[in-house]
Write a protein that holds these residues in place. Structure first.
Motif, PDB file in Angstrom:
ATOM      1  N   SER A 268       0.665  -1.647   0.038  1.00  0.00           N
ATOM      2  CA  SER A 268       0.115  -0.051   0.277  1.00  0.00           C
ATOM      3  C   SER A 268       0.875   0.503   0.195  1.00  0.00           C
ATOM      4  CB  SER A 268      -1.416   0.178   1.214  1.00  0.00           C
ATOM      5  OG  SER A 268      -0.419  -0.301   2.010  1.00  0.00           O
ATOM      6  N   GLU A 269       2.079   1.286   0.523  1.00  0.00           N
ATOM      7  CA  GLU A 269       3.013   2.412   0.259  1.00  0.00           C
ATOM      8  C   GLU A 269       3.268   2.813  -1.068  1.00  0.00           C
ATOM      9  OE1 GLU A 269       6.781   1.898   2.682  1.00  0.00           O
ATOM     10  OE2 GLU A 269       5.173   2.673   4.400  1.00  0.00           O
ATOM     11  N   ASP A 270       4.249   1.669  -1.283  1.00  0.00           N
ATOM     12  CA  ASP A 270       4.420   1.861  -3.021  1.00  0.00           C
ATOM     13  C   ASP A 270       4.809   0.450  -3.676  1.00  0.00           C
ATOM     14  OD1 ASP A 270       8.014   2.727  -2.023  1.00  0.00           O
ATOM     15  OD2 ASP A 270       6.509   1.106  -2.009  1.00  0.00           O
ATOM     16  N   GLY A 271       3.779  -0.456  -3.605  1.00  0.00           N
ATOM     17  CA  GLY A 271       4.665  -1.846  -4.188  1.00  0.00           C
ATOM     18  C   GLY A 271       3.379  -1.795  -5.528  1.00  0.00           C
ATOM     19  N   THR A 272       2.122  -0.834  -5.702  1.00  0.00           N
ATOM     20  CA  THR A 272       1.313  -1.382  -6.852  1.00  0.00           C
ATOM     21  C   THR A 272       2.351  -0.927  -8.326  1.00  0.00           C
ATOM     22  OG1 THR A 272       0.710   0.903  -6.201  1.00  0.00           O
ATOM     23  CG2 THR A 272      -1.030  -1.282  -5.554  1.00  0.00           C
ATOM     24  N   THR A 273       3.544  -0.408  -8.432  1.00  0.00           N
ATOM     25  CA  THR A 273       3.817  -0.194 -10.005  1.00  0.00           C
ATOM     26  C   THR A 273       4.645  -0.988  -9.856  1.00  0.00           C
ATOM     27  OG1 THR A 273       3.893   2.486  -9.039  1.00  0.00           O
ATOM     28  CG2 THR A 273       5.007   1.784 -10.838  1.00  0.00           C
ATOM     29  N   TYR A 274       6.072  -1.382  -8.816  1.00  0.00           N
ATOM     30  CA  TYR A 274       6.849  -2.625  -9.178  1.00  0.00           C
ATOM     31  C   TYR A 274       6.894  -3.824  -8.885  1.00  0.00           C
ATOM     32  CZ  TYR A 274       8.612   0.823 -12.302  1.00  0.00           C
ATOM     33  OH  TYR A 274       9.111   2.112 -12.488  1.00  0.00           O
ATOM     34  N   GLY A 275       5.035  -3.950  -7.727  1.00  0.00           N
ATOM     35  CA  GLY A 275       5.540  -4.644  -6.647  1.00  0.00           C
ATOM     36  C   GLY A 275       6.350  -4.737  -5.914  1.00  0.00           C
ATOM     37  N   VAL A 276       6.866  -5.680  -4.665  1.00  0.00           N
ATOM     38  CA  VAL A 276       7.568  -5.162  -3.365  1.00  0.00           C
ATOM     39  C   VAL A 276       8.855  -6.083  -3.605  1.00  0.00           C
ATOM     40  CG1 VAL A 276       7.772  -5.181  -0.542  1.00  0.00           C
ATOM     41  CG2 VAL A 276       5.558  -4.101  -1.600  1.00  0.00           C
ATOM     42  N   PRO A 277      10.025  -5.662  -3.705  1.00  0.00           N
ATOM     43  CA  PRO A 277      11.054  -6.351  -3.522  1.00  0.00           C
ATOM     44  C   PRO A 277      11.476  -7.370  -3.042  1.00  0.00           C
ATOM     45  CG  PRO A 277      11.803  -4.216  -4.333  1.00  0.00           C
ATOM     46  CD  PRO A 277      10.009  -4.333  -3.655  1.00  0.00           C
ATOM     47  N   VAL A 278      11.265  -8.392  -3.225  1.00  0.00           N
ATOM     48  CA  VAL A 278      11.175  -9.661  -2.343  1.00  0.00           C
ATOM     49  C   VAL A 278      12.764  -9.538  -0.966  1.00  0.00           C
ATOM     50  CG1 VAL A 278      12.572 -12.564  -1.714  1.00  0.00           C
ATOM     51  CG2 VAL A 278      10.898 -11.604  -3.792  1.00  0.00           C
ATOM     52  N   GLU A 279      14.256  -9.013  -1.864  1.00  0.00           N
ATOM     53  CA  GLU A 279      15.106  -8.741  -0.844  1.00  0.00           C
ATOM     54  C   GLU A 279      14.563  -7.622   0.003  1.00  0.00           C
ATOM     55  OE1 GLU A 279      18.213  -9.531  -1.644  1.00  0.00           O
ATOM     56  OE2 GLU A 279      17.375 -11.548  -2.548  1.00  0.00           O
ATOM     57  N   ASP A 280      13.752  -6.892   0.302  1.00  0.00           N
ATOM     58  CA  ASP A 280      13.693  -6.282   1.877  1.00  0.00           C
ATOM     59  C   ASP A 280      13.042  -6.507   2.196  1.00  0.00           C
ATOM     60  OD1 ASP A 280      14.313  -3.705  -1.073  1.00  0.00           O
ATOM     61  OD2 ASP A 280      12.479  -2.533  -0.513  1.00  0.00           O
ATOM     62  N   VAL A 281      12.019  -7.185   1.399  1.00  0.00           N
ATOM     63  CA  VAL A 281      11.066  -8.391   2.638  1.00  0.00           C
ATOM     64  C   VAL A 281      11.789  -9.291   3.524  1.00  0.00           C
ATOM     65  CG1 VAL A 281       9.026 -10.055   2.705  1.00  0.00           C
ATOM     66  CG2 VAL A 281       9.120  -8.116   1.034  1.00  0.00           C
TER      67      VAL A 281
ATOM     68  N   VAL B 244      12.980 -17.158   5.412  1.00  0.00           N
ATOM     69  CA  VAL B 244      12.489 -16.435   5.119  1.00  0.00           C
ATOM     70  C   VAL B 244      12.059 -16.404   3.838  1.00  0.00           C
ATOM     71  CG1 VAL B 244      11.789 -13.208   4.946  1.00  0.00           C
ATOM     72  CG2 VAL B 244      12.267 -14.308   6.393  1.00  0.00           C
ATOM     73  N   GLN B 245      12.497 -16.587   3.284  1.00  0.00           N
ATOM     74  CA  GLN B 245      13.150 -17.019   1.894  1.00  0.00           C
ATOM     75  C   GLN B 245      11.577 -18.213   1.405  1.00  0.00           C
ATOM     76  OE1 GLN B 245      15.027 -16.106  -1.405  1.00  0.00           O
ATOM     77  NE2 GLN B 245      13.014 -16.872  -2.358  1.00  0.00           N
ATOM     78  N   THR B 246      11.864 -19.520   2.380  1.00  0.00           N
ATOM     79  CA  THR B 246      11.134 -20.621   2.415  1.00  0.00           C
ATOM     80  C   THR B 246      10.042 -20.741   1.772  1.00  0.00           C
ATOM     81  OG1 THR B 246      12.887 -22.031   2.844  1.00  0.00           O
ATOM     82  CG2 THR B 246      10.993 -23.116   3.055  1.00  0.00           C
TER      83      THR B 246
END
Ligand SMILES: [Zn+2]
Length: 325
Positions: free
Chosen positions: A274-287, A302-304
């Motif tokens: 909801s912050e800014d993911g809707t353009t390019y998605g939410v980077p997995v690395e950040d999560v 977390v990856q699993t």
């Protein structure tokens, strides 16, 4: 300069690290250690550094005495876990002590080795009896007895020379020492073999509970044969008595349950989306790094879970980013 003076001088030079380790040990007796970069120590004192590899036990005793000399305080020390018990963990050994698992030979027994490995089995953490004080039920004498790995040692009563066993002794709390213990089974990293060589690694103290299956770790430890009571053939089984462990991440394995981790993940993805993911998605690395930092969870876990949630249809992954449907 005597060996003791040389260790003291090294502790003075790295007093920030040594003091921090001492304070951590004072906070949680048994739950801390002092890591020493072997190559740094070698530059300071090549003779002692080489001896540490070839005769690890004598140098470990020297560290222990110097820590006691430097930090012991009879008024505040934990009697069961005094500062002299704090492990000094050597990391970053020289090439001559670095091996692949298949490269260890008889001549390396009793020396420190460094092996890069992958974890394939992890056992639970249990208390290990390092030193037992047996009260002889025949005469009442107290018999302190150092223990090894494997079967319990009783010995002979020093009061009445009775041969001690389970039935004629009781374990005294005073003087008995226990430490956290964990057994791993490891194989070489990136082995091309179907049935790669494996070896057991025994961990004690504050390095237990740090790794999970498939973790790639570097173990520094003493290459040893298992006690005779645990051998079945003249072709002896060996293990690595770990003195230090390098894991890419030093968080606790299994810090959150799967459900808790999933909830944290979904919550964070919602927030970032909801912050800014809707353009390019939410980077997995950040999560991964945000969850890792917030909850002290290992990145591999977390990856699993991200992959499992994708399989469950919770979200889709496109070129390294999470897309909410
Ligand atoms: Zn006795």
């Amino acid at each position: 300069m005597s060996n003791a003076d040389r260790i003291d001088a090294y502790l003075n030079r790295s007093s920030d690290d040594a003091d921090a380790a001492f304070e951590a040990w004072a906070d949680t007796p048994g739950g801390a250690s002092l890591r020493v970069d072997w190559q740094d120590f070698f530059e300071f004192d090549d003779e002692l550094a080489d001896k540490w590899i070839d005769r690890p036990r004598s140098i470990a005793k020297l560290w222990s005495r110097r820590l006691r000399n430097r930090y012991q305080n009879p008024e505040t020390d934990d009697l069961e876990k005094p500062i002299s018990k704090m492990p000094v963990r050597p990391v970053n050994l020289p090439d001559r002590a670095c091996f692949r698992l298949g490269g260890l030979r008889e001549r390396h027994l009793g020396t420190l080795v460094e092996v890069p490995v992958e974890v394939v089995e992890v056992e639970s953490v249990d208390p290990w009896l390092r030193k037992a004080v047996w009260e002889c039920l025949e005469c009442g004498a107290l018999n302190p007895t150092s223990q090894g790995y494997g079967h319990i040692r009783f010995g002979t009563c020093r009061g009445c020379e009775t041969s001690l066993d389970k039935k004629n002794t009781s374990l005294m709390r005073d003087g008995t020492e226990m430490v956290d213990f964990q057994k791993l089974v490891v194989i070489p990293r990136d082995s091309a073999l179907d049935d790669p060589p494996s070896i057991q690694v025994f961990l004690t103290g504050d390095i237990v509970g740090k790794v999970g299956i498939e973790d790639e770790i570097t173990v520094v430890g003493k290459y040893r044969t298992l006690p005779m009571a645990m051998q079945r053939e003249t072709q002896l089984n060996t293990f690595v008595d770990a003195k230090a462990l390098d894991v890419d991440e030093r968080q606790q394995a299994g810090a959150l349950s799967t459900t808790e981790l999933d909830e944290a993940l979904i919550g964070l993805v919602d927030e970032l989306w909801s912050e800014d993911g809707t353009t390019y998605g939410v980077p997995v690395e950040d999560v991964i790094s945000a969850i890792g930092t917030q909850h002290d969870v290992r990145h591999a876990e977390v990856q699993t879970r991200i992959e499992a949630l994708e399989d469950d249809g919770e979200f889709t992954m496109v070129s390294g980013a999470i897309i909410k449907d």
